[in-house]
Design a protein around this motif. Structure first.
Motif, PDB file in Angstrom:
ATOM      1  N   ARG A  12      -0.602   5.555  -4.839  1.00 15.62           N
ATOM      2  CA  ARG A  12       0.442   5.946  -5.775  1.00 15.62           C
ATOM      3  C   ARG A  12       0.192   5.183  -7.064  1.00 15.62           C
ATOM      4  O   ARG A  12       0.251   3.941  -7.094  1.00 15.62           O
ATOM      5  N   ALA A  13      -0.091   5.889  -8.141  1.00 11.83           N
ATOM      6  CA  ALA A  13      -0.470   5.272  -9.414  1.00 11.83           C
ATOM      7  C   ALA A  13       0.599   5.552 -10.450  1.00 11.83           C
ATOM      8  O   ALA A  13       0.706   6.666 -10.958  1.00 11.83           O
ATOM      9  N   ASP A  14       1.395   4.555 -10.765  1.00 12.38           N
ATOM     10  CA  ASP A  14       2.447   4.687 -11.773  1.00 12.38           C
ATOM     11  C   ASP A  14       1.915   4.225 -13.121  1.00 12.38           C
ATOM     12  O   ASP A  14       1.420   3.089 -13.250  1.00 12.38           O
ATOM     13  N   GLY A  15       2.007   5.099 -14.107  1.00 13.79           N
ATOM     14  CA  GLY A  15       1.644   4.706 -15.464  1.00 13.79           C
ATOM     15  C   GLY A  15       2.864   4.152 -16.176  1.00 13.79           C
ATOM     16  O   GLY A  15       3.849   4.855 -16.367  1.00 13.79           O
ATOM     17  N   TYR A  22      -1.126  -8.279  -7.804  1.00 14.46           N
ATOM     18  CA  TYR A  22       0.250  -8.686  -7.535  1.00 14.46           C
ATOM     19  C   TYR A  22       0.503  -8.727  -6.031  1.00 14.46           C
ATOM     20  O   TYR A  22      -0.265  -8.189  -5.235  1.00 14.46           O
ATOM     21  N   ARG A  23       1.567  -9.395  -5.668  1.00 14.25           N
ATOM     22  CA  ARG A  23       1.950  -9.510  -4.256  1.00 14.25           C
ATOM     23  C   ARG A  23       3.326  -8.888  -4.081  1.00 14.25           C
ATOM     24  O   ARG A  23       4.277  -9.251  -4.765  1.00 14.25           O
ATOM     25  N   ASN A  24       3.420  -7.942  -3.143  1.00 14.25           N
ATOM     26  CA  ASN A  24       4.694  -7.317  -2.809  1.00 14.25           C
ATOM     27  C   ASN A  24       5.233  -7.975  -1.546  1.00 14.25           C
ATOM     28  O   ASN A  24       4.501  -8.142  -0.562  1.00 14.25           O
ATOM     29  N   SER A  25       6.506  -8.354  -1.563  1.00 14.24           N
ATOM     30  CA  SER A  25       7.085  -9.100  -0.436  1.00 14.24           C
ATOM     31  C   SER A  25       7.358  -8.233   0.782  1.00 14.24           C
ATOM     32  O   SER A  25       7.674  -8.761   1.854  1.00 14.24           O
ATOM     33  N   THR A  26       7.238  -6.903   0.658  1.00 15.23           N
ATOM     34  CA  THR A  26       7.488  -6.022   1.801  1.00 15.23           C
ATOM     35  C   THR A  26       6.342  -6.117   2.790  1.00 15.23           C
ATOM     36  O   THR A  26       5.167  -5.964   2.426  1.00 15.23           O
ATOM     37  N   PRO A  46       2.423   7.444   6.013  1.00 17.24           N
ATOM     38  CA  PRO A  46       1.442   7.964   5.057  1.00 17.24           C
ATOM     39  C   PRO A  46       1.053   6.888   4.056  1.00 17.24           C
ATOM     40  O   PRO A  46       1.905   6.118   3.603  1.00 17.24           O
ATOM     41  N   PRO A  47      -0.227   6.789   3.720  1.00 19.79           N
ATOM     42  CA  PRO A  47      -0.675   5.723   2.806  1.00 19.79           C
ATOM     43  C   PRO A  47       0.104   5.662   1.504  1.00 19.79           C
ATOM     44  O   PRO A  47       0.331   4.580   0.962  1.00 19.79           O
ATOM     45  N   MET A  48       0.521   6.805   0.986  1.00 19.09           N
ATOM     46  CA  MET A  48       1.249   6.792  -0.281  1.00 19.09           C
ATOM     47  C   MET A  48       2.595   6.088  -0.170  1.00 19.09           C
ATOM     48  O   MET A  48       3.156   5.649  -1.171  1.00 19.09           O
ATOM     49  N   GLN A  90       0.523   0.821  -3.661  1.00 21.38           N
ATOM     50  CA  GLN A  90       1.100   1.085  -4.977  1.00 21.38           C
ATOM     51  C   GLN A  90       0.258   0.378  -6.029  1.00 21.38           C
ATOM     52  O   GLN A  90       0.088  -0.840  -5.994  1.00 21.38           O
ATOM     53  N   ILE A  91      -0.304   1.133  -6.963  1.00 14.35           N
ATOM     54  CA  ILE A  91      -1.060   0.546  -8.058  1.00 14.35           C
ATOM     55  C   ILE A  91      -0.385   0.933  -9.368  1.00 14.35           C
ATOM     56  O   ILE A  91       0.376   1.905  -9.432  1.00 14.35           O
TER      57      ILE A  91
END
Length: 479
Positions: free
Chosen positions: A141-144, A220-224, A232-234, A240-241
């Motif tokens: 998932r690529a958020d701009g 970055y590090r996500n605490s989840t 699903p990978p997404m 998440q990128i």
């Protein structure tokens, strides 16, 4: 005889009734002043919240309005068909709107996906069940985004940069920020050149991929934690990128144009909830079509902050009116009864030549004197009463608001490639749970005017019948 002297002698001679009248006025004025104080404190808190969080306005494509306007490519029968380039929201346009003086902070986002490559593979702690078709979900998932620090997960501390730096408005279109688990899984570091597969539409109408170059600018590090079952990978937080809006445009298989690229939506944090109209004027002046790209206000933060204290202020205002009306009625009945008991006194004074308005004025002076004394006492104690009552009411409203928020179920975001719940671009805030009571000159003026108004109304209404009496009727009929 001077009516003021008679009023003074009357108050002294009937000390019990005087104390009772002062006590009744004290209760009324204390409750009314407490309501004024709570309402004033709520107004100050609302102004403070308004200045601290502002209001978020969102600008994005209205697909129905776009198609209804006849834009887009035409179908064979002349009706609107495919969405065209005029449905793209230009980043350069948004940048011009961001320069408006009513905008405190702006951000724009573009949702997208990126297909993995041999160099950057998906992080999948639990493999898919045998035989399950995972086509269409094996993507990053690529958020701009314009500013990584403004993303909700980074604002609330769920995600933090552990290496490198986050995306800013000056980041290049090839910058990408990846999660720590993906970096370890692929043995990647900040500064590495990587390739991600962009999604392109082939001439035959089929979806294809195209390798696109990126540079890892941050990790970055996500605490989840990783899910214990297959997802699903997404939907996995590690996949998440983040890229720039131009980077998301490149992942769509498009070239970054002279207009600086396109974004899906833009958000503007206003300095004041009343600045929506100036913002729309600034957007129109910048060249935006507000029919196709309407600007809607999301004041959820502001409403969350001031909702409970606003309801407390509304209850206080209702209490002021109820107490004022009920107090006026009760006082009018007491004063009417008191006048009936003093009928002989009034008859004698009228027979001696006293004018009726002065006789009514004596009663008004007596009541006003009691009211003034009660107002002074109420000013000394109302601040403590308002603090205690206002705090108790506010705590109840806050608890109710939190229960309501916990029961709300997130809606589905149809524009989300994963079909997940709606992801809000505003940080989660807690409602104001304290109330700061301050006694000001304005509050004293308000309670003074209210108290004297009640005294005058409660005296004049039942006392108006004095003007219709004559000494003979009073002394002979006893009424």
């Amino acid at each position: 005889m001077n009516l003021f002297k008679r009023a003074w002698w009357r108050l002294r001679a009937h000390a019990g009734k005087t104390v009772m009248l002062v006590g009744l006025f004290f209760v009324i004025c204390t409750l009314v002043l407490s309501g004024f104080l709570v309402r004033s404190a709520a107004a100050r808190a609302a102004d403070s919240a308004k200045n601290s969080v502002g209001v978020v306005a969102t600008m994005q494509l209205d697909l129905n309005a776009y198609l209804a306007s006849g834009k887009g490519s035409q179908s064979d029968d002349g009706r609107p068909g495919m969405i065209g380039a005029d449905a793209d929201l230009s980043r350069r346009l948004v940048d011009r709107i961001c320069r408006s003086p009513v905008v405190a902070r702006c951000n724009y986002t573009k949702d997208g996906v990126a297909a993995p490559t041999d160099q950057v593979r998906l992080h999948q702690p639990v493999a898919a069940p045998a035989g399950q078709d995972t086509t269409g979900v094996n993507f990053f998932r690529a958020d701009g985004i314009r500013d990584l620090d403004s993303v909700k997960e980074f604002r609330n501390g769920d995600s933090v940069i552990v290496s490198g730096s986050g995306i800013t408005s000056g980041s290049g279109s090839d910058m990408v920020v990846i999660e720590e688990r993906v970096a370890k899984h692929n043995r990647l570091q900040v500064g590495d050149k990587v390739k991600l597969n962009a999604n392109i539409l082939n001439p035959d109408g089929r979806l294809g991929t195209q390798e696109t170059d990126f540079t890892i600018g941050g990790i970055y590090r996500n605490s989840t934690a990783d899910p214990s079952v297959y997802v699903p990978p997404m939907q996995a937080p590690s996949n998440q990128i983040y890229v720039t809006p131009d980077g998301a445009t490149r992942l769509d298989g498009k070239k970054v144009g002279a207009d600086g690229g396109i974004v899906r939506s833009a958000t503007f944090t206003l300095r004041n909830p009343d600045d929506l109209t100036p913002l729309k004027k600034a957007a129109t002046a910048a060249g935006a079509d507000l029919e196709t790209f309407p600007i809607s206000v999301n004041d959820k933060q502001y409403r969350t902050l001031v909702g409970p204290i606003g309801k407390t202020a509304d209850f206080a205002s209702l209490t002021v009116w109820l107490v004022a009306v009920a107090g006026t009625v009760i006082l009018a009945l007491i004063i009417a009864s008191n006048m009936r008991e003093r009928r002989k006194e009034m008859g004698i004074l009228l027979s001696l030549g006293e004018k009726k308005p002065k006789l009514l004025g004596q009663h008004l002076v007596e009541v006003v004197a009691c009211a003034v004394l009660a107002i002074g006492c109420a000013a000394a104690g109302s601040q403590f009463v308002a603090q205690a009552v206002g705090g108790r009411l506010l705590s109840g409203q806050v608890a109710s608001a939190k229960e309501s928020a916990a029961e709300q179920v997130p809606g589905q975001n149809l524009a989300d490639p994963t079909g997940g719940a709606v992801r809000e671009d505003t940080p989660r805030v807690e409602p104001i749970d304290t109330i700061d009571i301050e006694l000001g000159i304005g509050d004293m003026g308000a309670i003074g005017a209210t108290g004297l108004g009640i005294a005058a109304l409660a005296t004049i209404v039942p006392g108006a019948r004095i003007l219709r009496l004559n000494p003979r009727d009073i002394l002979t009929k006893g009424d």
